[in-house]
Design a protein around this motif. Structure first.
Motif, PDB file in Angstrom:
ATOM      1  N   PRO A   2       0.818  -1.199   0.102  1.00  0.00           N
ATOM      2  CA  PRO A   2      -0.057  -0.130  -0.007  1.00  0.00           C
ATOM      3  C   PRO A   2       0.935   1.212  -0.068  1.00  0.00           C
ATOM      4  O   PRO A   2       2.006   1.334   0.544  1.00  0.00           O
ATOM      5  N   THR A   3       0.480   2.344  -0.791  1.00  0.00           N
ATOM      6  CA  THR A   3       1.055   3.618  -0.745  1.00  0.00           C
ATOM      7  C   THR A   3       0.966   4.319   0.588  1.00  0.00           C
ATOM      8  O   THR A   3      -0.422   4.136   1.333  1.00  0.00           O
ATOM      9  N   ALA A   4       1.726   5.144   0.935  1.00  0.00           N
ATOM     10  CA  ALA A   4       1.699   6.184   1.977  1.00  0.00           C
ATOM     11  C   ALA A   4       0.553   7.161   1.761  1.00  0.00           C
ATOM     12  O   ALA A   4       0.388   7.515   0.662  1.00  0.00           O
ATOM     13  N   ASN A   5      -0.198   7.628   2.735  1.00  0.00           N
ATOM     14  CA  ASN A   5      -1.119   8.561   2.827  1.00  0.00           C
ATOM     15  C   ASN A   5      -0.513   9.959   2.488  1.00  0.00           C
ATOM     16  O   ASN A   5       0.744  10.345   2.885  1.00  0.00           O
ATOM     17  N   PRO A   6      -1.017  10.793   1.586  1.00  0.00           N
ATOM     18  CA  PRO A   6      -0.446  12.155   1.087  1.00  0.00           C
ATOM     19  C   PRO A   6      -0.177  12.844   2.120  1.00  0.00           C
ATOM     20  O   PRO A   6       0.690  13.468   2.123  1.00  0.00           O
ATOM     21  N   LEU A   7      -0.965  12.893   3.274  1.00  0.00           N
ATOM     22  CA  LEU A   7      -1.065  13.875   4.468  1.00  0.00           C
ATOM     23  C   LEU A   7       0.338  13.321   4.989  1.00  0.00           C
ATOM     24  O   LEU A   7       0.879  14.171   5.872  1.00  0.00           O
ATOM     25  N   SER A   8       0.662  12.033   5.572  1.00  0.00           N
ATOM     26  CA  SER A   8       1.650  11.699   6.190  1.00  0.00           C
ATOM     27  C   SER A   8       3.200  12.142   5.426  1.00  0.00           C
ATOM     28  O   SER A   8       4.030  12.266   5.889  1.00  0.00           O
ATOM     29  N   ILE A  10       3.408  14.736   3.528  1.00  0.00           N
ATOM     30  CA  ILE A  10       3.624  16.126   3.962  1.00  0.00           C
ATOM     31  C   ILE A  10       4.194  16.418   5.233  1.00  0.00           C
ATOM     32  O   ILE A  10       5.226  17.334   5.616  1.00  0.00           O
ATOM     33  N   ILE A  11       3.525  15.586   6.158  1.00  0.00           N
ATOM     34  CA  ILE A  11       4.109  15.622   7.482  1.00  0.00           C
ATOM     35  C   ILE A  11       5.476  15.392   7.611  1.00  0.00           C
ATOM     36  O   ILE A  11       6.490  15.937   8.481  1.00  0.00           O
ATOM     37  N   VAL A  12       6.068  14.163   6.737  1.00  0.00           N
ATOM     38  CA  VAL A  12       7.535  13.779   7.085  1.00  0.00           C
ATOM     39  C   VAL A  12       8.356  14.973   6.316  1.00  0.00           C
ATOM     40  O   VAL A  12       9.339  15.387   6.843  1.00  0.00           O
ATOM     41  N   LEU A  13       7.881  15.593   5.138  1.00  0.00           N
ATOM     42  CA  LEU A  13       8.556  16.595   4.422  1.00  0.00           C
ATOM     43  C   LEU A  13       8.562  17.806   5.358  1.00  0.00           C
ATOM     44  O   LEU A  13       9.671  18.456   5.295  1.00  0.00           O
ATOM     45  N   ALA A  14       7.599  18.136   6.022  1.00  0.00           N
ATOM     46  CA  ALA A  14       7.571  19.520   6.882  1.00  0.00           C
ATOM     47  C   ALA A  14       8.690  19.141   8.107  1.00  0.00           C
ATOM     48  O   ALA A  14       9.424  20.247   8.537  1.00  0.00           O
ATOM     49  N   SER A  15       8.668  17.935   8.710  1.00  0.00           N
ATOM     50  CA  SER A  15       9.711  17.620   9.738  1.00  0.00           C
ATOM     51  C   SER A  15      11.085  17.783   9.192  1.00  0.00           C
ATOM     52  O   SER A  15      11.946  18.312   9.944  1.00  0.00           O
ATOM     53  N   VAL A  16      11.166  17.187   7.992  1.00  0.00           N
ATOM     54  CA  VAL A  16      12.551  17.296   7.555  1.00  0.00           C
ATOM     55  C   VAL A  16      13.086  18.630   7.196  1.00  0.00           C
ATOM     56  O   VAL A  16      14.347  19.216   7.463  1.00  0.00           O
ATOM     57  N   LEU A  17      12.067  19.514   6.714  1.00  0.00           N
ATOM     58  CA  LEU A  17      12.457  20.869   6.506  1.00  0.00           C
ATOM     59  C   LEU A  17      12.737  21.724   7.793  1.00  0.00           C
ATOM     60  O   LEU A  17      13.602  22.508   7.882  1.00  0.00           O
ATOM     61  N   ALA A  18      11.882  21.266   8.634  1.00  0.00           N
ATOM     62  CA  ALA A  18      12.201  21.868   9.923  1.00  0.00           C
ATOM     63  C   ALA A  18      13.483  21.546  10.439  1.00  0.00           C
ATOM     64  O   ALA A  18      14.162  22.363  11.317  1.00  0.00           O
ATOM     65  N   ALA A  19      13.654  20.388  10.569  1.00  0.00           N
ATOM     66  CA  ALA A  19      15.236  19.748  11.024  1.00  0.00           C
ATOM     67  C   ALA A  19      16.232  20.616  10.149  1.00  0.00           C
ATOM     68  O   ALA A  19      17.370  20.895  10.958  1.00  0.00           O
TER      69      ALA A  19
END
Length: 131
Positions: A2-8, A10-19
């Motif tokens: 199964p593919t990952a949820n688009p919201l998840s 975005i959350i991962v990308l936002a956390s990497v950007l914040a890091a």
């Protein structure tokens, strides 16, 4: 699989950007020198020439060349110059002893995280039109 949820995604990308931003800001704050913060501006400007040139070159569906387009190549060239500038700026500052080596490594790694997140985010939301 199964593919990952688009919201998840975005959350991962936002956390990497914040890091990435956190690493750059810590490279400035921990060593009391705010010059590595210039890397953020360079990496935020880096995708703009590529995006502008792609929008400018894709204005006509009938006249697109498959062999290459000078406008798109120019945008990629300017983007490459900005990415190399963002990577070389901490090296130059560390070489001239304006910042220390730990600040240089933190700034470069944070800048790569920021730029990688921006590129991943634009690829994630890139819609290809097929008829």
């Amino acid at each position: 699989m199964p593919t990952a949820n688009p919201l998840s995604k975005i959350i991962v990308l936002a956390s990497v950007l914040a890091a990435g931003f956190l690493l750059i800001i810590l490279s400035c704050a921990l060593f009391d020198n705010w010059l590595p913060l210039l890397v953020v501006g360079v990496f935020l400007l880096a995708p703009l020439p590529n995006a502008i040139c792609e929008k400018y070159a894709a204005n006509d569906d009938f006249m697109q060349e498959t062999s290459g387009n000078a406008v798109i190549d120019f945008g990629r060239y300017i983007t490459g110059i900005l990415v190399v500038t963002g990577l070389a700026l901490p090296f130059a500052l560390a070489h001239s002893r304006v910042i220390g080596l730990p600040a240089m490594f933190m700034s470069i790694f944070g800048g790569l995280l920021v730029y990688g997140t921006i590129i991943t985010f634009t690829m994630f939301f890139n819609e290809s039109e097929e008829f």
